[in-house]
Design a protein around this motif. Structure first.
Motif, PDB file in Angstrom:
ATOM      1  N   GLU A  52      -2.228   0.497  -2.851  1.00 43.11           N
ATOM      2  CA  GLU A  52      -2.404   1.942  -2.747  1.00 43.11           C
ATOM      3  C   GLU A  52      -3.630   2.393  -3.524  1.00 43.11           C
ATOM      4  O   GLU A  52      -4.404   3.235  -3.062  1.00 43.11           O
ATOM      5  CB  GLU A  52      -1.167   2.659  -3.272  1.00 43.11           C
ATOM      6  CG  GLU A  52       0.118   2.341  -2.513  1.00 43.11           C
ATOM      7  CD  GLU A  52       1.351   2.555  -3.368  1.00 43.11           C
ATOM      8  OE1 GLU A  52       1.216   3.173  -4.443  1.00 43.11           O
ATOM      9  OE2 GLU A  52       2.441   2.114  -2.970  1.00 43.11           O
TER      10      GLU A  52
ATOM     11  N   ASP B  43       5.848  -6.542   4.126  1.00 42.83           N
ATOM     12  CA  ASP B  43       5.921  -5.984   5.462  1.00 42.83           C
ATOM     13  C   ASP B  43       4.540  -5.491   5.886  1.00 42.83           C
ATOM     14  O   ASP B  43       3.933  -4.672   5.194  1.00 42.83           O
ATOM     15  CB  ASP B  43       6.915  -4.815   5.456  1.00 42.83           C
ATOM     16  CG  ASP B  43       7.180  -4.285   6.857  1.00 42.83           C
ATOM     17  OD1 ASP B  43       6.484  -4.727   7.787  1.00 42.83           O
ATOM     18  OD2 ASP B  43       8.080  -3.437   6.981  1.00 42.83           O
ATOM     19  N   PRO B  44       3.980  -5.912   7.051  1.00 42.06           N
ATOM     20  CA  PRO B  44       2.669  -5.452   7.471  1.00 42.06           C
ATOM     21  C   PRO B  44       2.589  -3.948   7.617  1.00 42.06           C
ATOM     22  O   PRO B  44       1.543  -3.358   7.425  1.00 42.06           O
ATOM     23  CB  PRO B  44       2.461  -6.163   8.825  1.00 42.06           C
ATOM     24  CG  PRO B  44       3.358  -7.362   8.774  1.00 42.06           C
ATOM     25  CD  PRO B  44       4.529  -6.946   7.961  1.00 42.06           C
ATOM     26  N   ALA B  45       3.725  -3.305   7.947  1.00 44.56           N
ATOM     27  CA  ALA B  45       3.690  -1.844   8.094  1.00 44.56           C
ATOM     28  C   ALA B  45       3.334  -1.153   6.798  1.00 44.56           C
ATOM     29  O   ALA B  45       2.819  -0.050   6.787  1.00 44.56           O
ATOM     30  CB  ALA B  45       5.040  -1.354   8.620  1.00 44.56           C
ATOM     31  N   SER B  46       3.654  -1.840   5.646  1.00 37.90           N
ATOM     32  CA  SER B  46       3.374  -1.214   4.361  1.00 37.90           C
ATOM     33  C   SER B  46       1.886  -1.181   4.055  1.00 37.90           C
ATOM     34  O   SER B  46       1.471  -0.537   3.096  1.00 37.90           O
ATOM     35  CB  SER B  46       4.109  -1.973   3.254  1.00 37.90           C
ATOM     36  OG  SER B  46       3.598  -3.294   3.140  1.00 37.90           O
ATOM     37  N   LEU B  47       1.087  -1.888   4.854  1.00 35.49           N
ATOM     38  CA  LEU B  47      -0.346  -1.890   4.650  1.00 35.49           C
ATOM     39  C   LEU B  47      -1.060  -0.915   5.579  1.00 35.49           C
ATOM     40  O   LEU B  47      -2.292  -0.860   5.583  1.00 35.49           O
ATOM     41  CB  LEU B  47      -0.908  -3.311   4.868  1.00 35.49           C
ATOM     42  CG  LEU B  47      -0.392  -4.374   3.905  1.00 35.49           C
ATOM     43  CD1 LEU B  47      -1.006  -5.726   4.258  1.00 35.49           C
ATOM     44  CD2 LEU B  47      -0.714  -4.004   2.468  1.00 35.49           C
ATOM     45  N   SER B  48      -0.330  -0.164   6.370  1.00 35.27           N
ATOM     46  CA  SER B  48      -0.962   0.837   7.226  1.00 35.27           C
ATOM     47  C   SER B  48      -1.458   1.988   6.366  1.00 35.27           C
ATOM     48  O   SER B  48      -0.880   2.284   5.320  1.00 35.27           O
ATOM     49  CB  SER B  48       0.024   1.341   8.271  1.00 35.27           C
ATOM     50  OG  SER B  48       1.018   2.145   7.657  1.00 35.27           O
ATOM     51  N   PRO B  49      -2.537   2.665   6.782  1.00 40.19           N
ATOM     52  CA  PRO B  49      -3.067   3.776   5.977  1.00 40.19           C
ATOM     53  C   PRO B  49      -2.040   4.859   5.684  1.00 40.19           C
ATOM     54  O   PRO B  49      -1.974   5.373   4.563  1.00 40.19           O
ATOM     55  CB  PRO B  49      -4.220   4.308   6.846  1.00 40.19           C
ATOM     56  CG  PRO B  49      -4.642   3.138   7.664  1.00 40.19           C
ATOM     57  CD  PRO B  49      -3.386   2.361   7.935  1.00 40.19           C
ATOM     58  N   ILE B  50      -1.222   5.203   6.687  1.00 37.52           N
ATOM     59  CA  ILE B  50      -0.229   6.265   6.475  1.00 37.52           C
ATOM     60  C   ILE B  50       0.806   5.825   5.437  1.00 37.52           C
ATOM     61  O   ILE B  50       1.173   6.593   4.541  1.00 37.52           O
ATOM     62  CB  ILE B  50       0.442   6.631   7.806  1.00 37.52           C
ATOM     63  CG1 ILE B  50      -0.582   7.239   8.754  1.00 37.52           C
ATOM     64  CG2 ILE B  50       1.606   7.592   7.575  1.00 37.52           C
ATOM     65  CD1 ILE B  50      -0.034   7.551  10.139  1.00 37.52           C
ATOM     66  N   ALA B  51       1.254   4.566   5.551  1.00 36.08           N
ATOM     67  CA  ALA B  51       2.245   4.074   4.597  1.00 36.08           C
ATOM     68  C   ALA B  51       1.658   4.001   3.190  1.00 36.08           C
ATOM     69  O   ALA B  51       2.329   4.373   2.214  1.00 36.08           O
ATOM     70  CB  ALA B  51       2.741   2.698   5.032  1.00 36.08           C
TER      71      ALA B  51
END
Length: 231
Positions: free
Chosen positions: A179, A9-17
């Motif tokens: 991470e 999921d691209p969202a999992s590569l966001s800094p916050i995630a």
């Protein structure tokens, strides 16, 4: 790891995630590096503004000084200014007044004391301007290694997860490695501006020091000629 975020999921590569999914140790490393980055930027902005102000004010004072007809009157007007060149001027004038107040003047002794005190005043100003640059040097040299520690810890955790799951699939190890690498990225984010700013500010301070020393030498020569004229 947040089960709502799949590895692809691209969202999992966001800094916050990436931060939320990280281990507590890696989170502590990230927070420490972000704090170091904020601290370094505060120093960069404050030191840069102080250096520009000191250089500009000293330059103006020097130009006005060499145009002045009466050194004593100029000193009485500007001698207490919070300007590096003014402090050098004050050191020279005060020593001149003390050394020439008596009936007998040791000319060589006066010259030596004038040079010593004005050079000391210049060194004190440079020390004041460069007071916190060592923090930038420390952040620039240490932050990448702190980030690397977070990366190593995160990768170790990922391999432990592989052993526990008995699954060598990239989907298992990739989130933990992402991470971990994010910690190194934050370390570089903190270190690179600190190193660049340290070099630029050090260069600016060196230039200001050279200019102040030239002013001190020229003023010393002026006072030395006054000594010769009084013979």
């Amino acid at each position: 790891m947040d089960p709502t975020l799949l590895p692809g999921d691209p969202a999992s590569l966001s800094p916050i995630a990436l931060f939320q999914q990280a281990d507590l140790v890696v989170k502590a490393v990230m927070i420490g590096l972000l704090a170091a980055s904020i601290w370094s930027w505060a120093i960069i902005l404050a030191a840069g503004a102080k250096l520009r102000r000191a250089g500009g004010e000293s330059d103006r004072l020097e130009r006005e000084f060499w145009k002045a007809q009466d050194i004593d009157r100029f000193f009485d007007r500007h001698g207490e200014a919070e300007i590096p060149a003014a402090r050098i001027l004050a050191a020279g004038i005060r020593e001149w007044r003390r050394s020439t107040a008596g009936p007998v003047i040791d000319r060589e002794g006066v010259r030596a004391r004038l040079a010593t005190l004005m050079n000391s005043a210049c060194a004190a100003e440079i020390d004041r301007l460069s007071a916190r640059l060592n923090v930038l040097a420390t952040i620039g040299s240490v932050a990448p290694f702190v980030g690397l520690f977070g990366t190593v810890w995160g990768i170790m955790r990922s391999f432990t997860a592989i052993a526990s799951a008995q699954n060598t699939s990239l989907a298992v190890v990739a989130p933990g490695i992402a991470e971990a690498l994010f910690a190194t990225a934050i370390g570089l984010f903190a270190a690179i501006p600190a190193v660049i700013a340290y070099n630029r500010l050090s260069h600016g301070i060196d230039r200001l020091e050279a200019r102040l020393l030239r002013f001190a030498d020229a003023f010393h020569a002026t006072l030395s000629r006054e000594l010769d004229a009084d013979r």
